[in-house]
Design a protein around this motif. Sequence first.
Motif, PDB file in Angstrom:
ATOM      1  N   SER A 276      56.623  53.865  17.932  1.00 29.82           N
ATOM      2  CA  SER A 276      55.479  53.867  18.850  1.00 29.82           C
ATOM      3  C   SER A 276      55.431  52.642  19.759  1.00 29.82           C
ATOM      4  O   SER A 276      54.695  52.633  20.744  1.00 29.82           O
ATOM      5  CB  SER A 276      54.175  53.960  18.056  1.00 29.82           C
ATOM      6  N   LEU A 277      56.208  51.612  19.462  1.00 31.90           N
ATOM      7  CA  LEU A 277      56.193  50.405  20.288  1.00 31.90           C
ATOM      8  C   LEU A 277      56.586  50.700  21.734  1.00 31.90           C
ATOM      9  O   LEU A 277      56.037  50.094  22.654  1.00 31.90           O
ATOM     10  CB  LEU A 277      57.111  49.339  19.700  1.00 31.90           C
ATOM     11  N   VAL A 278      57.506  51.629  21.929  1.00 27.85           N
ATOM     12  CA  VAL A 278      57.968  51.935  23.298  1.00 27.85           C
ATOM     13  C   VAL A 278      56.866  52.567  24.137  1.00 27.85           C
ATOM     14  O   VAL A 278      56.971  52.610  25.364  1.00 27.85           O
ATOM     15  CB  VAL A 278      59.230  52.830  23.309  1.00 27.85           C
ATOM     16  N   TYR A 279      55.793  53.030  23.514  1.00 30.29           N
ATOM     17  CA  TYR A 279      54.680  53.638  24.233  1.00 30.29           C
ATOM     18  C   TYR A 279      53.527  52.670  24.454  1.00 30.29           C
ATOM     19  O   TYR A 279      52.463  53.054  24.912  1.00 30.29           O
ATOM     20  CB  TYR A 279      54.181  54.882  23.475  1.00 30.29           C
ATOM     21  N   GLY A 280      53.719  51.424  24.098  1.00 32.79           N
ATOM     22  CA  GLY A 280      52.687  50.425  24.322  1.00 32.79           C
ATOM     23  C   GLY A 280      51.830  50.109  23.117  1.00 32.79           C
ATOM     24  O   GLY A 280      50.897  49.324  23.211  1.00 32.79           O
ATOM     25  N   THR A 281      52.143  50.705  21.983  1.00 33.55           N
ATOM     26  CA  THR A 281      51.404  50.377  20.767  1.00 33.55           C
ATOM     27  C   THR A 281      51.720  48.944  20.373  1.00 33.55           C
ATOM     28  O   THR A 281      52.850  48.489  20.507  1.00 33.55           O
ATOM     29  CB  THR A 281      51.807  51.335  19.623  1.00 33.55           C
ATOM     30  N   SER A 282      50.723  48.220  19.906  1.00 33.54           N
ATOM     31  CA  SER A 282      50.968  46.886  19.371  1.00 33.54           C
ATOM     32  C   SER A 282      50.670  46.934  17.879  1.00 33.54           C
ATOM     33  O   SER A 282      49.856  47.733  17.424  1.00 33.54           O
ATOM     34  CB  SER A 282      50.098  45.835  20.063  1.00 33.54           C
ATOM     35  N   ILE A 283      51.350  46.100  17.134  1.00 30.32           N
ATOM     36  CA  ILE A 283      51.184  46.089  15.685  1.00 30.32           C
ATOM     37  C   ILE A 283      50.871  44.673  15.226  1.00 30.32           C
ATOM     38  O   ILE A 283      51.650  43.750  15.452  1.00 30.32           O
ATOM     39  CB  ILE A 283      52.459  46.600  14.975  1.00 30.32           C
ATOM     40  N   GLU A 284      49.714  44.532  14.613  1.00 25.46           N
ATOM     41  CA  GLU A 284      49.329  43.250  14.031  1.00 25.46           C
ATOM     42  C   GLU A 284      49.798  43.243  12.586  1.00 25.46           C
ATOM     43  O   GLU A 284      49.555  44.194  11.845  1.00 25.46           O
ATOM     44  CB  GLU A 284      47.810  43.093  14.086  1.00 25.46           C
ATOM     45  N   VAL A 285      50.487  42.190  12.193  1.00 26.91           N
ATOM     46  CA  VAL A 285      51.006  42.061  10.828  1.00 26.91           C
ATOM     47  C   VAL A 285      50.176  41.005  10.116  1.00 26.91           C
ATOM     48  O   VAL A 285      50.115  39.863  10.559  1.00 26.91           O
ATOM     49  CB  VAL A 285      52.500  41.669  10.839  1.00 26.91           C
ATOM     50  N   ARG A 286      49.521  41.413   9.016  1.00 32.78           N
ATOM     51  CA  ARG A 286      48.646  40.499   8.298  1.00 32.78           C
ATOM     52  C   ARG A 286      48.963  40.519   6.818  1.00 32.78           C
ATOM     53  O   ARG A 286      49.108  41.580   6.227  1.00 32.78           O
ATOM     54  CB  ARG A 286      47.181  40.923   8.467  1.00 32.78           C
ATOM     55  N   PRO A 287      49.056  39.346   6.182  1.00 28.30           N
ATOM     56  CA  PRO A 287      49.225  39.327   4.727  1.00 28.30           C
ATOM     57  C   PRO A 287      47.940  39.775   4.051  1.00 28.30           C
ATOM     58  O   PRO A 287      46.845  39.482   4.533  1.00 28.30           O
ATOM     59  CB  PRO A 287      49.532  37.864   4.415  1.00 28.30           C
ATOM     60  N   VAL A 288      48.078  40.477   2.956  1.00 23.08           N
ATOM     61  CA  VAL A 288      46.917  40.854   2.153  1.00 23.08           C
ATOM     62  C   VAL A 288      46.587  39.651   1.277  1.00 23.08           C
ATOM     63  O   VAL A 288      47.454  39.141   0.566  1.00 23.08           O
ATOM     64  CB  VAL A 288      47.214  42.112   1.298  1.00 23.08           C
TER      65      VAL A 288
END
Length: 138
Positions: free
Chosen positions: A103-115
Amino acid sequence: MSTPNKNGYLLLLSSNEWYKELSLEEIQKVVSQNKAWFERLTAQGKVKGGQALARKGETVSSKGGRLVSDGPYAESKEAIGGYLLLDVETLEEAIAIARTSPSLVYGTSIEVRPVAEECPLDARARELAQEELTTANA
């Protein structure tokens, strides 16, 4: 290298509604790519769970002692559309997985957070209790 996190990492996927501009064939392709990505990560034992989120909702906060609700998310420019809970030990591995999202190629951004291992309130309460105990025994 980051410190291992036994609780895993959460990927928060945010985007606008880019999929509304796609044809049925294009949507089927994206769905297939994302499903394959999720199934591959699951087969590797790297995903604890994940789910799409509705594009509506409210944010509840308190300002000046009164409760305020903002929303719905559907009107925001970018909304959290889903999440994956990863069973990996390092931030680097979680980021590497996030970078493979179709989905990144469509402009989705992903936030990565530690639990977190515990709520910050619990940690602060324990610190204050220890300080009081130390002061009382001094």
